[in-house]
Design a protein around this motif. Structure first.
Motif, PDB file in Angstrom:
ATOM      1  N   MET A   1       0.824  -1.203   0.000  1.00  0.00           N
ATOM      2  CA  MET A   1       0.000   0.000   0.000  1.00  0.00           C
ATOM      3  C   MET A   1       0.862   1.258   0.000  1.00  0.00           C
ATOM      4  SD  MET A   1      -3.035   0.811  -0.133  1.00  0.00           S
ATOM      5  CE  MET A   1      -4.074   2.189   0.059  1.00  0.00           C
ATOM      6  N   ILE A   2       1.935   1.246   0.783  1.00  0.00           N
ATOM      7  CA  ILE A   2       2.827   2.405   0.830  1.00  0.00           C
ATOM      8  C   ILE A   2       3.520   2.581  -0.517  1.00  0.00           C
ATOM      9  CG2 ILE A   2       4.924   3.270   1.908  1.00  0.00           C
ATOM     10  CD1 ILE A   2       3.691   2.825   4.443  1.00  0.00           C
ATOM     11  N   LYS A   3       3.858   1.450  -1.135  1.00  0.00           N
ATOM     12  CA  LYS A   3       4.526   1.505  -2.439  1.00  0.00           C
ATOM     13  C   LYS A   3       3.634   2.191  -3.477  1.00  0.00           C
ATOM     14  CE  LYS A   3       7.302  -1.546  -5.183  1.00  0.00           C
ATOM     15  NZ  LYS A   3       7.841  -2.866  -5.350  1.00  0.00           N
ATOM     16  N   ILE A   4       2.364   1.855  -3.468  1.00  0.00           N
ATOM     17  CA  ILE A   4       1.427   2.457  -4.429  1.00  0.00           C
ATOM     18  C   ILE A   4       1.241   3.939  -4.149  1.00  0.00           C
ATOM     19  CG2 ILE A   4      -0.972   2.454  -5.214  1.00  0.00           C
ATOM     20  CD1 ILE A   4      -0.953  -0.592  -4.713  1.00  0.00           C
ATOM     21  N   SER A   5       1.135   4.309  -2.884  1.00  0.00           N
ATOM     22  CA  SER A   5       0.917   5.718  -2.555  1.00  0.00           C
ATOM     23  C   SER A   5       2.156   6.564  -2.891  1.00  0.00           C
ATOM     24  CB  SER A   5       0.537   5.890  -1.089  1.00  0.00           C
ATOM     25  OG  SER A   5       1.561   5.439  -0.255  1.00  0.00           O
TER      26      SER A   5
ATOM     27  N   GLY B   1       2.163   9.477  -5.551  1.00  0.00           N
ATOM     28  CA  GLY B   1       2.682  10.777  -5.121  1.00  0.00           C
ATOM     29  C   GLY B   1       3.747  11.286  -6.075  1.00  0.00           C
ATOM     30  N   GLY B   2       4.611  10.407  -6.548  1.00  0.00           N
ATOM     31  CA  GLY B   2       5.629  10.787  -7.530  1.00  0.00           C
ATOM     32  C   GLY B   2       5.014  11.249  -8.834  1.00  0.00           C
ATOM     33  N   ILE B   3       3.971  10.553  -9.274  1.00  0.00           N
ATOM     34  CA  ILE B   3       3.279  10.973 -10.501  1.00  0.00           C
ATOM     35  C   ILE B   3       2.635  12.346 -10.310  1.00  0.00           C
ATOM     36  CG2 ILE B   3       1.287  10.472 -11.978  1.00  0.00           C
ATOM     37  CD1 ILE B   3       2.017   7.541 -11.781  1.00  0.00           C
ATOM     38  N   ALA B   4       2.027  12.564  -9.160  1.00  0.00           N
ATOM     39  CA  ALA B   4       1.400  13.864  -8.880  1.00  0.00           C
ATOM     40  C   ALA B   4       2.441  14.982  -8.860  1.00  0.00           C
ATOM     41  CB  ALA B   4       0.654  13.807  -7.555  1.00  0.00           C
TER      42      ALA B   4
ATOM     43  N   PHE C   1      13.122  34.607 -11.875  1.00  0.00           N
ATOM     44  CA  PHE C   1      12.460  33.704 -12.823  1.00  0.00           C
ATOM     45  C   PHE C   1      13.230  32.387 -12.937  1.00  0.00           C
ATOM     46  CE2 PHE C   1      11.544  32.016 -17.020  1.00  0.00           C
ATOM     47  CZ  PHE C   1      10.172  32.124 -17.082  1.00  0.00           C
ATOM     48  N   TRP C   2      14.545  32.463 -13.140  1.00  0.00           N
ATOM     49  CA  TRP C   2      15.329  31.243 -13.332  1.00  0.00           C
ATOM     50  C   TRP C   2      15.507  30.463 -12.035  1.00  0.00           C
ATOM     51  CZ3 TRP C   2      15.259  29.328 -17.819  1.00  0.00           C
ATOM     52  CH2 TRP C   2      15.185  30.155 -18.932  1.00  0.00           C
ATOM     53  N   MET C   3      15.545  31.156 -10.894  1.00  0.00           N
ATOM     54  CA  MET C   3      15.594  30.441  -9.617  1.00  0.00           C
ATOM     55  C   MET C   3      14.307  29.658  -9.396  1.00  0.00           C
ATOM     56  SD  MET C   3      17.559  33.197  -7.185  1.00  0.00           S
ATOM     57  CE  MET C   3      16.696  32.657  -5.770  1.00  0.00           C
ATOM     58  N   ASN C   4      13.186  30.230  -9.790  1.00  0.00           N
ATOM     59  CA  ASN C   4      11.913  29.517  -9.682  1.00  0.00           C
ATOM     60  C   ASN C   4      11.899  28.299 -10.611  1.00  0.00           C
ATOM     61  OD1 ASN C   4       9.170  29.400  -8.627  1.00  0.00           O
ATOM     62  ND2 ASN C   4       8.570  29.808 -10.747  1.00  0.00           N
ATOM     63  N   PHE C   5      12.454  28.455 -11.804  1.00  0.00           N
ATOM     64  CA  PHE C   5      12.545  27.334 -12.729  1.00  0.00           C
ATOM     65  C   PHE C   5      13.398  26.199 -12.152  1.00  0.00           C
ATOM     66  CE2 PHE C   5      15.099  25.238 -16.028  1.00  0.00           C
ATOM     67  CZ  PHE C   5      14.089  24.504 -16.636  1.00  0.00           C
ATOM     68  N   VAL C   6      14.530  26.535 -11.567  1.00  0.00           N
ATOM     69  CA  VAL C   6      15.407  25.520 -10.971  1.00  0.00           C
ATOM     70  C   VAL C   6      14.685  24.807  -9.831  1.00  0.00           C
ATOM     71  CG1 VAL C   6      17.532  25.194  -9.632  1.00  0.00           C
ATOM     72  CG2 VAL C   6      17.554  26.600 -11.690  1.00  0.00           C
ATOM     73  N   GLY C   7      13.954  25.545  -9.021  1.00  0.00           N
ATOM     74  CA  GLY C   7      13.192  24.937  -7.941  1.00  0.00           C
ATOM     75  C   GLY C   7      12.144  23.971  -8.456  1.00  0.00           C
ATOM     76  N   LEU C   8      11.439  24.360  -9.502  1.00  0.00           N
ATOM     77  CA  LEU C   8      10.441  23.468 -10.091  1.00  0.00           C
ATOM     78  C   LEU C   8      11.092  22.240 -10.722  1.00  0.00           C
ATOM     79  CD1 LEU C   8       7.990  26.025 -11.723  1.00  0.00           C
ATOM     80  CD2 LEU C   8       7.480  24.449  -9.854  1.00  0.00           C
ATOM     81  N   ALA C   9      12.250  22.434 -11.332  1.00  0.00           N
ATOM     82  CA  ALA C   9      12.962  21.297 -11.929  1.00  0.00           C
ATOM     83  C   ALA C   9      13.411  20.317 -10.848  1.00  0.00           C
ATOM     84  CB  ALA C   9      14.155  21.794 -12.737  1.00  0.00           C
ATOM     85  N   LEU C  10      13.919  20.827  -9.741  1.00  0.00           N
ATOM     86  CA  LEU C  10      14.331  19.948  -8.648  1.00  0.00           C
ATOM     87  C   LEU C  10      13.134  19.220  -8.048  1.00  0.00           C
ATOM     88  CD1 LEU C  10      17.008  22.125  -6.845  1.00  0.00           C
ATOM     89  CD2 LEU C  10      17.373  20.107  -8.260  1.00  0.00           C
ATOM     90  N   PHE C  11      12.008  19.897  -7.966  1.00  0.00           N
ATOM     91  CA  PHE C  11      10.780  19.277  -7.485  1.00  0.00           C
ATOM     92  C   PHE C  11      10.374  18.136  -8.418  1.00  0.00           C
ATOM     93  CE2 PHE C  11       6.075  19.607  -6.566  1.00  0.00           C
ATOM     94  CZ  PHE C  11       6.176  19.176  -5.250  1.00  0.00           C
ATOM     95  N   GLY C  12      10.490  18.362  -9.719  1.00  0.00           N
ATOM     96  CA  GLY C  12      10.191  17.309 -10.700  1.00  0.00           C
ATOM     97  C   GLY C  12      11.157  16.141 -10.604  1.00  0.00           C
ATOM     98  N   VAL C  13      12.422  16.410 -10.330  1.00  0.00           N
ATOM     99  CA  VAL C  13      13.418  15.348 -10.178  1.00  0.00           C
ATOM    100  C   VAL C  13      13.083  14.481  -8.976  1.00  0.00           C
ATOM    101  CG1 VAL C  13      15.838  14.933  -9.574  1.00  0.00           C
ATOM    102  CG2 VAL C  13      15.267  16.523 -11.402  1.00  0.00           C
ATOM    103  N   VAL C  14      12.605  15.096  -7.898  1.00  0.00           N
ATOM    104  CA  VAL C  14      12.184  14.320  -6.729  1.00  0.00           C
ATOM    105  C   VAL C  14      11.031  13.390  -7.105  1.00  0.00           C
ATOM    106  CG1 VAL C  14      11.083  14.496  -4.457  1.00  0.00           C
ATOM    107  CG2 VAL C  14      13.017  15.961  -5.023  1.00  0.00           C
ATOM    108  N   GLY C  15      10.089  13.893  -7.891  1.00  0.00           N
ATOM    109  CA  GLY C  15       8.975  13.060  -8.336  1.00  0.00           C
ATOM    110  C   GLY C  15       9.424  11.902  -9.201  1.00  0.00           C
ATOM    111  N   VAL C  16      10.328  12.157 -10.123  1.00  0.00           N
ATOM    112  CA  VAL C  16      10.854  11.096 -10.990  1.00  0.00           C
ATOM    113  C   VAL C  16      11.639  10.079 -10.154  1.00  0.00           C
ATOM    114  CG1 VAL C  16      12.490  10.631 -12.856  1.00  0.00           C
ATOM    115  CG2 VAL C  16      10.866  12.508 -13.067  1.00  0.00           C
ATOM    116  N   ALA C  17      12.394  10.558  -9.163  1.00  0.00           N
ATOM    117  CA  ALA C  17      13.141   9.647  -8.298  1.00  0.00           C
ATOM    118  C   ALA C  17      12.197   8.744  -7.508  1.00  0.00           C
ATOM    119  CB  ALA C  17      14.031  10.443  -7.351  1.00  0.00           C
ATOM    120  N   LEU C  18      11.089   9.301  -7.021  1.00  0.00           N
ATOM    121  CA  LEU C  18      10.105   8.478  -6.317  1.00  0.00           C
ATOM    122  C   LEU C  18       9.523   7.402  -7.228  1.00  0.00           C
ATOM    123  CD1 LEU C  18       7.979  10.900  -4.117  1.00  0.00           C
ATOM    124  CD2 LEU C  18       9.222   8.884  -3.363  1.00  0.00           C
TER     125      LEU C  18
END
Length: 71
Positions: free
Chosen positions: A1-5, A9-12, A47-64
């Protein structure tokens, strides 16, 4: 169950961050706190700092997602 969540969460996380990056580059701006408009040309560093933050957030999702698929 934790694996699915964690997988869902990573997809979200990936969907939210990619949507925000798409909207940010489409308009060349984003809204900050207090509904303040940050333009790419007027405030390039923010603007670019916000982009880097969003990219790192996406990397966390892909890693999950990858972590859940490989275990």
């Amino acid at each position: 169950m934790i694996k699915i969540s964690l997988f869902l969460g990573g997809i979200a996380i990936v969907l939210v961050s990619s949507r925000q990056v798409f909207l940010m580059f489409r308009d060349g701006s984003f809204r900050a706190r207090g509904n303040r408009l940050i333009l790419r040309n007027a405030h390039p560093m923010i603007f670019w700092m916000n982009f880097v933050g969003l990219a790192l957030f996406g990397v966390v999702g892909v890693a999950l997602i990858c972590w859940q698929l490989l275990t």
